[in-house]
Design a protein around this motif. Structure first.
Motif, mmCIF file in Angstrom:
data_model
loop_
_atom_site.group_PDB
_atom_site.id
_atom_site.type_symbol
_atom_site.label_atom_id
_atom_site.label_comp_id
_atom_site.label_asym_id
_atom_site.label_seq_id
_atom_site.Cartn_x
_atom_site.Cartn_y
_atom_site.Cartn_z
ATOM 1 N N PHE A 32 0.818 -1.220 0.000
ATOM 2 C CA PHE A 32 0.000 0.000 0.000
ATOM 3 C C PHE A 32 0.849 1.265 0.000
ATOM 4 N N ALA A 33 2.097 1.194 0.540
ATOM 5 C CA ALA A 33 2.937 2.386 0.639
ATOM 6 C C ALA A 33 3.265 2.946 -0.733
ATOM 7 N N SER A 34 3.379 2.064 -1.716
ATOM 8 C CA SER A 34 3.508 2.535 -3.099
ATOM 9 C C SER A 34 2.145 2.862 -3.687
ATOM 10 N N GLY A 35 1.140 2.034 -3.346
ATOM 11 C CA GLY A 35 -0.176 2.190 -3.951
ATOM 12 C C GLY A 35 -0.846 3.512 -3.648
ATOM 13 N N ILE A 36 -0.612 4.077 -2.452
ATOM 14 C CA ILE A 36 -1.289 5.333 -2.105
ATOM 15 C C ILE A 36 -0.644 6.532 -2.813
ATOM 16 N N VAL A 37 0.432 6.301 -3.525
ATOM 17 C CA VAL A 37 1.026 7.348 -4.361
ATOM 18 C C VAL A 37 0.848 7.002 -5.840
ATOM 19 N N ARG A 38 1.196 5.765 -6.190
ATOM 20 C CA ARG A 38 1.181 5.345 -7.596
ATOM 21 C C ARG A 38 -0.210 5.417 -8.209
ATOM 22 N N PRO A 46 -8.343 5.128 -7.735
ATOM 23 C CA PRO A 46 -8.522 5.132 -6.281
ATOM 24 C C PRO A 46 -7.591 4.142 -5.581
ATOM 25 N N SER A 47 -7.245 4.449 -4.344
ATOM 26 C CA SER A 47 -6.396 3.581 -3.533
ATOM 27 C C SER A 47 -6.868 3.665 -2.087
ATOM 28 N N ASN A 48 -6.322 2.787 -1.247
ATOM 29 C CA ASN A 48 -6.738 2.777 0.158
ATOM 30 C C ASN A 48 -5.523 2.732 1.073
ATOM 31 N N SER A 73 -8.747 6.521 0.067
ATOM 32 C CA SER A 73 -9.644 6.269 1.195
ATOM 33 C C SER A 73 -8.825 5.775 2.387
ATOM 34 N N GLN A 74 -9.460 5.687 3.554
ATOM 35 C CA GLN A 74 -8.764 5.235 4.755
ATOM 36 C C GLN A 74 -9.623 4.204 5.474
#
Length: 318
Positions: A189-195, A202-204, A271-272
């Protein structure tokens, strides 16, 4: 003379290979004529100095075929990642522990004590941790992936003590931003929330915004891995495990950097929603390390996380 790179067809391995080719002749690096990528698929690097061997690193026979008397250095980057290691214990231990032992035994059999750079992880830590983890902190992994990496570190240290290899066990920060699709790492997710937001997708964020993460750009990690091979063992000392430099950044601060670099619209795509499975693994990892000795030895880190986001945007966002 040859350098071996396990995981050479992957994102990190192929970048290490390109960096080694560019650094050929650098002071401190073992002199080499070619690089052999060892993985489950062929290496994407198109260079006459690069060849591929496809096979299973946990097979001792295969390991001895690829690491022979011409081997002057080994990068062991191949691994089953954290999330998949939790889901499939046997596969994770076979690749992450048995594969490491097979490679070390193959290196030992050459009789020339090649330099051996083992990619470990901050996942070796868990339990009650200080705000800043010192070099002497004992591992206490809270995942099967972290346990296998911790055991691999001990093997690299003992094989180095015995003179079988000239080892360096490098604990990598979480690498962001990785291009492509999400992988099986709990930290994906650490890449996904930027990439994803920079691509309009959308990402979470599955962990609390205050979660501290130890992060590094791909460029900084690759530079440090090349330096790890080049630095003399005497400068490292008898204990060969290194916490590679990174940045201490909270998940919330990552989203602030995303907004500064990519705009409010990108930030709004994140999203969170908590994910307990991911939280149990990632929130056990330390968020900051004491790395002044490594910086004095020539290892480097990113200046700030805004720069990490810009690095990815400028290279991959069209």
């Amino acid at each position: 003379m040859r350098i071996i790179v396990t995981g050479g067809s992957g994102f990190l391995g192929s970048r290490v290979i390109r960096a080694l080719l560019a650094a050929e002749g650098r002071e401190g690096l073992p002199a080499f004529e070619n690089i052999l990528s060892v993985d489950l698929g062929a290496c994407p690097v198109d260079d006459p100095r690069v060849a591929s061997a496809v096979g299973d690193i946990a097979d001792p026979g295969f390991a001895r075929r690829v690491i022979d008397g011409d081997t002057v250095g080994v990068y062991h980057l191949a691994a089953v990642l954290s999330g998949q290691s939790e889901q499939d214990f046997d596969l994770g231990m076979r690749v992450n522990l048995d594969g490491t032992r097979a490679l070390l035994e193959a290196a030992r059999a050459t009789g020339r004590a090649p330099r051996f750079v083992f990619a470990s992880s901050v996942a070796v830590f868990g339990g009650d941790l200080p705000a800043v983890v010192p070099e002497t902190m004992a591992p206490m992994p809270a995942s099967s992936y972290g346990a296998a990496k911790a055991m691999g570190e001990l093997l690299v240290n003992d094989y180095s003590r015995r003179g079988f290899v000239d080892g360096r066990a490098c604990r990598l920060p979480t690498i962001v931003v990785r291009p492509g699709k999400p992988n099986s790492a709990a930290s994906s997710f650490a890449s996904g929330i930027v990439r994803e937001p920079l691509a309009g997708i959308p990402s979470n964020l599955p962990v609390p915004p205050e979660t501290r993460l130890w992060l590094s750009s791909p460029a900084a990690v690759v530079a440090n891995l090349v330096h790890a091979m080049a630095v003399e063992g005497a400068r490292i000392g008898p204990w060969r495990t290194l916490n590679l430099p990174g940045l201490c950044v909270t998940a919330g601060e990552m989203l602030e950097s995303l907004e500064r670099v990519g705009g409010a619209a990108a930030r709004a795509l994140v999203s969170q929603e908590p994910d307990r499975r991911i939280m149990d693994i990632v929130c056990s990892w330390p968020g900051d390390f004491e790395v002044s000795r490594l910086l004095a030895m020539g290892f480097t880190r990113d200046a700030d996380f805004d720069g990490v986001v810009r690095q990815y945007r400028d290279e991959f966002v069209r």
